[in-house]
Design a protein around this motif. Structure first.
Motif, PDB file in Angstrom:
ATOM      1  N   HIS A 158       0.921  -1.681  -0.399  1.00 41.69           N
ATOM      2  CA  HIS A 158      -0.013   0.171  -0.401  1.00 41.69           C
ATOM      3  C   HIS A 158       0.902   1.007   0.055  1.00 41.69           C
ATOM      4  CE1 HIS A 158      -3.131   2.983   0.921  1.00 41.69           C
ATOM      5  NE2 HIS A 158      -2.613   3.268   2.023  1.00 41.69           N
ATOM      6  N   ASP A 159       0.339   2.538  -0.761  1.00 40.42           N
ATOM      7  CA  ASP A 159       1.291   3.365  -0.693  1.00 40.42           C
ATOM      8  C   ASP A 159       0.254   4.781  -1.619  1.00 40.42           C
ATOM      9  OD1 ASP A 159       3.305   5.615  -2.418  1.00 40.42           O
ATOM     10  OD2 ASP A 159       4.999   4.225  -0.889  1.00 40.42           O
ATOM     11  N   VAL A 160       0.640   5.933  -0.947  1.00 38.21           N
ATOM     12  CA  VAL A 160      -0.090   6.343  -1.341  1.00 38.21           C
ATOM     13  C   VAL A 160      -0.066   6.909  -3.002  1.00 38.21           C
ATOM     14  CG1 VAL A 160      -1.196   7.414   0.720  1.00 38.21           C
ATOM     15  CG2 VAL A 160       0.557   8.517  -0.449  1.00 38.21           C
ATOM     16  N   ASP A 161       0.714   7.042  -3.082  1.00 41.61           N
ATOM     17  CA  ASP A 161       1.038   6.734  -4.897  1.00 41.61           C
ATOM     18  C   ASP A 161       1.230   5.833  -5.421  1.00 41.61           C
ATOM     19  OD1 ASP A 161       2.848   7.622  -6.946  1.00 41.61           O
ATOM     20  OD2 ASP A 161       4.391   9.177  -5.723  1.00 41.61           O
ATOM     21  N   ALA A 162      -0.059   6.186  -5.675  1.00 46.70           N
ATOM     22  CA  ALA A 162       0.008   4.579  -6.691  1.00 46.70           C
ATOM     23  C   ALA A 162       0.572   4.262  -7.477  1.00 46.70           C
ATOM     24  CB  ALA A 162      -1.678   5.028  -7.141  1.00 46.70           C
ATOM     25  N   ALA A 163       1.136   4.975  -8.523  1.00 47.83           N
ATOM     26  CA  ALA A 163       2.529   4.716  -9.737  1.00 47.83           C
ATOM     27  C   ALA A 163       3.254   4.587  -9.058  1.00 47.83           C
ATOM     28  CB  ALA A 163       2.736   6.318 -10.378  1.00 47.83           C
ATOM     29  N   ARG A 164       2.949   4.805  -7.551  1.00 47.93           N
ATOM     30  CA  ARG A 164       4.617   4.672  -7.527  1.00 47.93           C
ATOM     31  C   ARG A 164       4.384   2.834  -6.693  1.00 47.93           C
ATOM     32  NH1 ARG A 164       7.736   7.478  -2.520  1.00 47.93           N
ATOM     33  NH2 ARG A 164       6.162   6.759  -1.594  1.00 47.93           N
ATOM     34  N   ARG A 165       3.576   2.677  -6.578  1.00 52.41           N
ATOM     35  CA  ARG A 165       2.964   1.092  -5.689  1.00 52.41           C
ATOM     36  C   ARG A 165       3.267   0.592  -6.776  1.00 52.41           C
ATOM     37  NH1 ARG A 165      -3.034   1.109  -4.624  1.00 52.41           N
ATOM     38  NH2 ARG A 165      -2.778   1.377  -7.164  1.00 52.41           N
ATOM     39  N   ASP A 166       2.299   0.445  -8.281  1.00 50.84           N
ATOM     40  CA  ASP A 166       2.678  -0.187  -9.463  1.00 50.84           C
ATOM     41  C   ASP A 166       3.705  -0.250  -9.760  1.00 50.84           C
ATOM     42  OD1 ASP A 166      -0.122  -0.333  -8.369  1.00 50.84           O
ATOM     43  OD2 ASP A 166      -1.212   1.067 -10.087  1.00 50.84           O
ATOM     44  N   ALA A 167       4.042   0.832 -10.115  1.00 53.34           N
ATOM     45  CA  ALA A 167       5.636   0.339 -10.792  1.00 53.34           C
ATOM     46  C   ALA A 167       6.242  -0.638  -9.528  1.00 53.34           C
ATOM     47  CB  ALA A 167       6.360   1.468 -10.715  1.00 53.34           C
ATOM     48  N   THR A 168       6.730  -0.740  -8.636  1.00 50.42           N
ATOM     49  CA  THR A 168       7.522  -1.223  -7.133  1.00 50.42           C
ATOM     50  C   THR A 168       6.549  -2.812  -7.768  1.00 50.42           C
ATOM     51  OG1 THR A 168       7.263   0.293  -6.616  1.00 50.42           O
ATOM     52  CG2 THR A 168       7.925  -1.911  -5.149  1.00 50.42           C
ATOM     53  N   ILE A 169       5.391  -2.779  -7.416  1.00 51.69           N
ATOM     54  CA  ILE A 169       4.658  -4.358  -7.888  1.00 51.69           C
ATOM     55  C   ILE A 169       5.148  -4.666  -9.488  1.00 51.69           C
ATOM     56  CG2 ILE A 169       2.853  -5.444  -8.212  1.00 51.69           C
ATOM     57  CD1 ILE A 169       1.252  -3.283  -6.102  1.00 51.69           C
ATOM     58  N   ALA A 170       5.259  -4.001  -9.941  1.00 55.82           N
ATOM     59  CA  ALA A 170       5.092  -4.818 -11.787  1.00 55.82           C
ATOM     60  C   ALA A 170       7.546  -4.850 -11.801  1.00 55.82           C
ATOM     61  CB  ALA A 170       5.214  -3.283 -13.246  1.00 55.82           C
ATOM     62  N   ARG A 171       7.947  -4.185 -10.943  1.00 52.77           N
ATOM     63  CA  ARG A 171       9.433  -4.746 -11.120  1.00 52.77           C
ATOM     64  C   ARG A 171       9.313  -6.432  -9.959  1.00 52.77           C
ATOM     65  NH1 ARG A 171      10.173   0.135  -8.913  1.00 52.77           N
ATOM     66  NH2 ARG A 171      11.064  -0.241  -7.453  1.00 52.77           N
ATOM     67  N   LEU A 172       8.251  -6.454  -8.575  1.00 54.41           N
ATOM     68  CA  LEU A 172       8.343  -7.113  -7.967  1.00 54.41           C
ATOM     69  C   LEU A 172       7.850  -8.802  -8.637  1.00 54.41           C
ATOM     70  CD1 LEU A 172       7.638  -5.728  -4.981  1.00 54.41           C
ATOM     71  CD2 LEU A 172      10.599  -6.822  -5.395  1.00 54.41           C
ATOM     72  N   GLU A 173       6.916  -8.420  -9.067  1.00 55.79           N
ATOM     73  CA  GLU A 173       6.181  -9.640 -10.061  1.00 55.79           C
ATOM     74  C   GLU A 173       6.949 -10.041 -11.168  1.00 55.79           C
ATOM     75  OE1 GLU A 173       3.129 -12.272 -11.008  1.00 55.79           O
ATOM     76  OE2 GLU A 173       3.640 -10.681  -9.478  1.00 55.79           O
ATOM     77  N   GLY A 174       8.157  -9.225 -11.670  1.00 58.30           N
ATOM     78  CA  GLY A 174       8.989  -9.847 -12.693  1.00 58.30           C
ATOM     79  C   GLY A 174      10.046 -10.869 -12.071  1.00 58.30           C
ATOM     80  N   ARG A 175      10.265 -10.501 -11.046  1.00 58.39           N
ATOM     81  CA  ARG A 175      11.132 -11.529  -9.909  1.00 58.39           C
ATOM     82  C   ARG A 175      10.619 -12.779  -9.130  1.00 58.39           C
ATOM     83  NH1 ARG A 175      14.161 -14.361  -7.164  1.00 58.39           N
ATOM     84  NH2 ARG A 175      16.022 -14.493  -6.466  1.00 58.39           N
ATOM     85  N   PHE A 176       8.964 -12.423  -8.640  1.00 58.51           N
ATOM     86  CA  PHE A 176       8.659 -13.075  -7.874  1.00 58.51           C
ATOM     87  C   PHE A 176       7.326 -13.715  -7.621  1.00 58.51           C
ATOM     88  CE2 PHE A 176      10.925 -10.416  -5.226  1.00 58.51           C
ATOM     89  CZ  PHE A 176      12.538 -11.703  -4.378  1.00 58.51           C
ATOM     90  N   PRO A 177       6.557 -14.368  -9.166  1.00 66.21           N
ATOM     91  CA  PRO A 177       5.744 -14.013  -9.619  1.00 66.21           C
ATOM     92  C   PRO A 177       4.371 -14.386  -8.958  1.00 66.21           C
ATOM     93  CG  PRO A 177       7.359 -16.021 -10.483  1.00 66.21           C
ATOM     94  CD  PRO A 177       7.944 -14.806 -10.123  1.00 66.21           C
ATOM     95  N   GLY A 178       3.180 -13.929  -9.452  1.00 69.11           N
ATOM     96  CA  GLY A 178       2.333 -14.245  -8.453  1.00 69.11           C
ATOM     97  C   GLY A 178       2.407 -14.381  -6.394  1.00 69.11           C
ATOM     98  N   LYS A 179       3.150 -13.484  -6.177  1.00 71.17           N
ATOM     99  CA  LYS A 179       3.459 -12.924  -5.218  1.00 71.17           C
ATOM    100  C   LYS A 179       3.180 -11.600  -4.432  1.00 71.17           C
ATOM    101  CE  LYS A 179       6.052 -17.579  -3.791  1.00 71.17           C
ATOM    102  NZ  LYS A 179       6.615 -18.089  -3.005  1.00 71.17           N
ATOM    103  N   VAL A 180       2.828 -10.839  -5.326  1.00 71.59           N
ATOM    104  CA  VAL A 180       2.444  -9.753  -4.852  1.00 71.59           C
ATOM    105  C   VAL A 180       1.525  -8.931  -5.542  1.00 71.59           C
ATOM    106  CG1 VAL A 180       4.400  -8.994  -6.425  1.00 71.59           C
ATOM    107  CG2 VAL A 180       4.543  -7.705  -4.644  1.00 71.59           C
ATOM    108  N   GLY A 181       0.943  -7.983  -4.580  1.00 69.41           N
ATOM    109  CA  GLY A 181      -0.014  -7.281  -4.899  1.00 69.41           C
ATOM    110  C   GLY A 181       0.215  -6.006  -4.425  1.00 69.41           C
ATOM    111  N   ALA A 182      -1.141  -5.174  -4.696  1.00 64.53           N
ATOM    112  CA  ALA A 182      -2.312  -4.355  -4.082  1.00 64.53           C
ATOM    113  C   ALA A 182      -2.898  -4.836  -2.667  1.00 64.53           C
ATOM    114  CB  ALA A 182      -2.907  -3.135  -4.942  1.00 64.53           C
ATOM    115  N   GLY A 183      -2.253  -3.236  -2.164  1.00 61.69           N
ATOM    116  CA  GLY A 183      -3.243  -3.418  -0.492  1.00 61.69           C
ATOM    117  C   GLY A 183      -3.415  -2.617  -0.615  1.00 61.69           C
ATOM    118  N   ARG A 184      -4.631  -2.490   0.933  1.00 63.00           N
ATOM    119  CA  ARG A 184      -5.246  -1.104   1.631  1.00 63.00           C
ATOM    120  C   ARG A 184      -4.483  -0.895   3.405  1.00 63.00           C
ATOM    121  NH1 ARG A 184     -11.087  -1.804   2.126  1.00 63.00           N
ATOM    122  NH2 ARG A 184     -10.055  -3.453   2.983  1.00 63.00           N
ATOM    123  N   ALA A 185      -4.525   0.598   3.506  1.00 61.36           N
ATOM    124  CA  ALA A 185      -4.218   0.100   4.793  1.00 61.36           C
ATOM    125  C   ALA A 185      -4.151  -1.001   6.099  1.00 61.36           C
ATOM    126  CB  ALA A 185      -4.375   1.937   5.322  1.00 61.36           C
TER     127      ALA A 185
END
Length: 265
Positions: A158-185
């Motif tokens: 979860h990050d208030v900056d959705a673009a930063r959150r999504d960019a980080t998730i995309a990088r992590l998904e490439g390294r750890f597929p199926g183990k990362v996604g967006a969350g809430r507070a």
């Protein structure tokens, strides 16, 4: 700690804005002294608009041997790091650099290792657990990587900056597929909840996480060192949760910081 101070003393500034909250200068200087190194870690209050000029000045000073970056300079420091580690590039930030003999900078990001080493020292193992991490800025991206590298079953970000959150998730998904996604507070449903934002450092800050929803089986960690027990950690304790304050993170990575900034890592 018997600090030697003379014309041969090497300087290792730690730059931040603000800087009054950092506890590291004394601790890191103590490690340097214990290793027989004539050096001091000194705080430097540097605003973002002045950071490029500050790094340039540190580059030109022969008795500056390294540099530590704290909030908000970690991401900017990557641009000044000539030889970053793969981990730092993945995180998109550098928190410690060593100045090589040719005047170029080599650096790393030890935040993820320090954070999770501190958590492990408190008796919690992340392997196989579900985790929620709030904040993927300079430290948070490195922590996110380390959580998954150590075998977490799933990481929600979860990050208030959705673009930063999504960019980080995309990088992590490439390294750890199926183990990362967006969350809430909302921490419901997670074994581990980590705050990697500066929210809670200043009096009157809102809670970075819906802490009233904590449950006693959860482990809650923070990256803030002052106050040592942040408001959200106070609530976690009142709910019976085990916790790691930010000082636990820093103590766990202190030797790593010294290794990198002195060129021994």
């Amino acid at each position: 700690m018997d600090v030697e101070l003379n014309g041969e003393t090497r300087l290792y500034p730690i730059a931040g804005d603000p800087i009054a909250q950092v506890k590291s200068p004394g601790l890191l200087t103590g490690i340097l002294v214990a290793r027989g190194i004539n050096a001091l870690v000194v705080p430097a209050h540097v605003a973002p608009k002045d950071y490029a000029a500050f790094v340039a000045a540190m580059t030109s000073m022969p008795n500056v041997g390294g540099l530590i970056a704290t909030v908000p300079h970690k991401q900017a420091t990557l641009a000044f790091c000539d030889h970053p580690t793969e981990r730092a590039v993945f995180a998109g930030s550098v928190n410690v650099m060593h100045k090589r003999e040719d005047g170029t900078w080599q650096g790393d990001n030890t935040d993820g290792q320090g954070y999770m080493n501190g958590v492990a020292a408190c008796g919690f193992e992340i392997e196989g657990k579900r985790a929620l991490l709030v904040g993927v800025g300079g430290a948070g991206a490195a922590i996110a990587y380390e959580i998954l590298a150590r075998g977490a079953a799933y990481l929600a970000i979860h990050d208030v900056d959705a673009a930063r959150r999504d960019a980080t998730i995309a990088r992590l998904e490439g390294r750890f597929p199926g183990k990362v996604g967006a969350g809430r507070a909302d921490p419901t449903g997670y074994d581990f909840i980590g705050n990697a934002t500066p929210v809670g450092m200043r009096e009157g800050d809102p809670l970075p996480i819906e802490a009233e929803k904590y449950q006693s089986h959860q482990f809650v960690a923070d990256s803030i060192t002052k106050p040592e027990i942040t408001p959200q950690l106070q609530i976690a304790q009142s709910k019976g949760c085990a916790i790691m304050p930010g000082i636990g993170m820093f103590n766990a990575q202190a030797d790593l910081l010294v290794d990198v900034m002195t060129g021994r890592a």
